[in-house]
Design a protein around this motif. Structure first.
Motif, PDB file in Angstrom:
ATOM      1  N   ARG A  24       0.834  -1.205   0.000  1.00 14.83           N
ATOM      2  CA  ARG A  24       0.000   0.000   0.000  1.00 14.83           C
ATOM      3  C   ARG A  24       0.871   1.258   0.000  1.00 14.83           C
ATOM      4  O   ARG A  24       0.592   2.221  -0.702  1.00 14.83           O
ATOM      5  CB  ARG A  24      -0.905  -0.030   1.236  1.00 14.83           C
TER       6      ARG A  24
ATOM      7  N   ARG B 121       2.452   1.591  -3.459  1.00 17.58           N
ATOM      8  CA  ARG B 121       1.520   2.079  -4.487  1.00 17.58           C
ATOM      9  C   ARG B 121       1.314   3.588  -4.413  1.00 17.58           C
ATOM     10  O   ARG B 121       0.983   4.227  -5.409  1.00 17.58           O
ATOM     11  CB  ARG B 121       0.172   1.349  -4.369  1.00 17.58           C
ATOM     12  N   ARG B 122       1.479   4.161  -3.223  1.00 16.00           N
ATOM     13  CA  ARG B 122       1.409   5.615  -3.092  1.00 16.00           C
ATOM     14  C   ARG B 122       2.519   6.285  -3.896  1.00 16.00           C
ATOM     15  O   ARG B 122       2.362   7.390  -4.403  1.00 16.00           O
ATOM     16  CB  ARG B 122       1.560   6.026  -1.625  1.00 16.00           C
TER      17      ARG B 122
ATOM     18  N   GLN C  37       2.343   5.826  -9.484  1.00 19.18           N
ATOM     19  CA  GLN C  37       1.005   6.096 -10.008  1.00 19.18           C
ATOM     20  C   GLN C  37       1.025   6.052 -11.535  1.00 19.18           C
ATOM     21  O   GLN C  37       2.089   6.084 -12.153  1.00 19.18           O
ATOM     22  CB  GLN C  37       0.501   7.460  -9.524  1.00 19.18           C
TER      23      GLN C  37
ATOM     24  N   GLU D 250     -10.257  10.562  -4.332  1.00 21.40           N
ATOM     25  CA  GLU D 250     -10.331   9.121  -4.025  1.00 21.40           C
ATOM     26  C   GLU D 250      -9.001   8.544  -3.526  1.00 21.40           C
ATOM     27  O   GLU D 250      -8.973   7.830  -2.511  1.00 21.40           O
ATOM     28  CB  GLU D 250     -10.818   8.346  -5.255  1.00 21.40           C
ATOM     29  N   PRO D 251      -7.843   8.821  -4.192  1.00 17.29           N
ATOM     30  CA  PRO D 251      -6.579   8.264  -3.659  1.00 17.29           C
ATOM     31  C   PRO D 251      -6.271   8.762  -2.239  1.00 17.29           C
ATOM     32  O   PRO D 251      -5.716   8.009  -1.434  1.00 17.29           O
ATOM     33  CB  PRO D 251      -5.525   8.774  -4.655  1.00 17.29           C
TER      34      PRO D 251
ATOM     35  N   GLU E 257      -8.549   6.674   0.031  1.00 18.01           N
ATOM     36  CA  GLU E 257      -8.173   5.255   0.029  1.00 18.01           C
ATOM     37  C   GLU E 257      -6.912   4.995   0.849  1.00 18.01           C
ATOM     38  O   GLU E 257      -6.800   3.979   1.526  1.00 18.01           O
ATOM     39  CB  GLU E 257      -7.961   4.772  -1.411  1.00 18.01           C
ATOM     40  N   HIS E 258      -5.952   5.918   0.750  1.00 13.77           N
ATOM     41  CA  HIS E 258      -4.686   5.740   1.472  1.00 13.77           C
ATOM     42  C   HIS E 258      -4.719   6.358   2.866  1.00 13.77           C
ATOM     43  O   HIS E 258      -3.699   6.340   3.570  1.00 13.77           O
ATOM     44  CB  HIS E 258      -3.530   6.332   0.653  1.00 13.77           C
TER      45      HIS E 258
ATOM     46  N   ARG F 245      -5.234  13.610 -10.262  1.00 13.41           N
ATOM     47  CA  ARG F 245      -5.535  12.412  -9.467  1.00 13.41           C
ATOM     48  C   ARG F 245      -4.258  11.599  -9.222  1.00 13.41           C
ATOM     49  O   ARG F 245      -4.024  11.102  -8.115  1.00 13.41           O
ATOM     50  CB  ARG F 245      -6.564  11.549 -10.201  1.00 13.41           C
ATOM     51  N   ALA F 246      -3.417  11.483 -10.262  1.00 11.97           N
ATOM     52  CA  ALA F 246      -2.169  10.724 -10.118  1.00 11.97           C
ATOM     53  C   ALA F 246      -1.215  11.393  -9.131  1.00 11.97           C
ATOM     54  O   ALA F 246      -0.447  10.718  -8.438  1.00 11.97           O
ATOM     55  CB  ALA F 246      -1.497  10.570 -11.481  1.00 11.97           C
TER      56      ALA F 246
ATOM     57  N   THR G 194      -1.320  11.458  -4.276  1.00  9.37           N
ATOM     58  CA  THR G 194      -0.571  10.765  -3.216  1.00  9.37           C
ATOM     59  C   THR G 194       0.895  11.188  -3.158  1.00  9.37           C
ATOM     60  O   THR G 194       1.694  10.567  -2.470  1.00  9.37           O
ATOM     61  CB  THR G 194      -0.636   9.236  -3.415  1.00  9.37           C
TER      62      THR G 194
ATOM     63  N   PRO H 137       3.362  11.007  -5.572  1.00 16.28           N
ATOM     64  CA  PRO H 137       4.215   9.891  -6.000  1.00 16.28           C
ATOM     65  C   PRO H 137       5.590  10.386  -6.453  1.00 16.28           C
ATOM     66  O   PRO H 137       5.788  11.570  -6.728  1.00 16.28           O
ATOM     67  CB  PRO H 137       3.439   9.301  -7.177  1.00 16.28           C
TER      68      PRO H 137
END
Length: 331
Positions: free
Chosen positions: A95, A98-99, A102, A124-125, A128-129, A175-176, A179, A181
């Motif tokens: 998890r 994955r952050r 992306q 959403e990300p 979710e995280h 969106r990408a 988190t 990334p």
């Protein structure tokens, strides 16, 4: 020597595309295996961009999905920041990983949920995280992300159908980035857009790379786009890398006959009177690839060795090439 952020070693992915069991029994058909990616190796330094180019069906998008963990490799390994990524994806640490990795998808019309407003899509990300749980903080962060890609904060309450293709792709980028990334896999992010909009999206991606120190794998079949965004270029043909070189070296002096063929097909401003060389022949059926070098049926330099022995990717004069003709000095 710094360790590269991303290291792919001998990555391969096969798909079973056999007919149903009953058809195989009644019609006596054998099992069919598609080698979508067949032994691809490369490295990407932190803050750099590797572009993968090639004709449709050469395995570029499969490589992208392998790197983000959407596909499990049949063979080979992927190391991200010193960690075996595919092993980590299966554990609780996956998890966190994955952050840091992306993906931006090819079609902005298909990759956004039409029933969600932009705030839900971009947020959403974060939910979710578990990065942001407070509604007001989430709203503020979404507004910041939208503004970072050139959209308005007020756009967060709109639906995807209220935006143009270029604006939708900016939402995908926002969106990408949610988190924060370090590595972005971009699967032809501008191919569905008009040329002028392509330039805007590419400039945003270049600016974000400078500001945030992002590392990109950029997949495209447009060599003009690749020239604009990349530091290194890998040329793929039928699931394998045939040439891997720094951008300047590849465009100034392409070594592999297939790379030369691709570059010859590009219209040039100063060569208006010169006839362009079209890309000869067609990509062979990947279910029944040629023996030896897969490119030999289309290659003007092919000889008996090319038809029987598969070339390996060798380092020659600062670039990596998989070609017997280059190795023997025939090109």
């Amino acid at each position: 020597m710094k360790t590269p952020l991303v290291q792919a070693h001998d990555l391969a992915k096969t798909f079973d595309v056999s007919p149903p069991w009953l058809n195989r029994v009644l019609e006596r058909k054998p099992r069919l295996t598609l080698h979508a990616v067949d032994g691809v190796s490369f490295e990407i330094e932190k803050g750099q961009t590797l572009a993968l180019v090639g004709e449709s069906g050469c395995g570029k998008s499969t490589v992208a999905r392998l790197l983000v963990g959407l596909y499990e490799p049949t063979r080979g390994s992927l190391t991200f920041d010193g960690v075996d990524a595919h092993a980590a994806f299966k554990t609780s640490e996956g998890r966190q990983l994955r952050r840091r990795i992306q993906m931006i998808f090819q079609d902005p019309y298909a990759s956004l949920n039409p029933r969600w407003i932009v705030e839900d899509i971009v947020g959403e990300p974060l939910r979710e995280h578990g990065l942001i749980t407070d509604a007001n903080a989430l709203r503020t962060r979404v507004e910041e992300l939208l503004q970072s890609v050139g959209l308005s904060a007020q756009d967060r309450v709109k639906y995807p159908h209220q935006f143009s293709g270029g604006q939708r792709q900016r939402i995908s980028i926002a969106r990408a980035l949610a988190t924060e990334p370090e590595f972005l896999v971009c699967d032809e992010p501008t191919s569905a857009l008009d040329v002028s909009v392509q330039a805007q999206v590419l400039n945003i991606m270049k600016d974000l790379q400078r500001e945030r120190g992002l590392t990109y794998l950029f997949i495209s079949h447009n060599l003009a786009v690749v020239r604009h965004v990349s530091d290194q270029v890998g040329v793929m043909y039928l699931g394998r890398l045939v040439e891997l070189a720094p951008k300047q070296a590849l465009f100034a002096q392409p070594r592999h006959p297939y790379t030369r063929m691709l570059l010859d097909a590009i219209p040039k401003m100063h060569d208006t009177g010169r006839a362009r060389t079209p890309v000869q022949g067609e990509v062979p059926n990947p279910l029944n690839p040629p023996t030896g070098c897969a490119f030999h049926p289309r290659c003007p330099q092919a000889n008996a060795r090319c038809k029987s022995e598969r070339p390996v990717l060798l380092a020659l004069h600062g670039v990596k090439v998989a070609c017997h003709a280059v190795e023997e000095g025939r090109v």
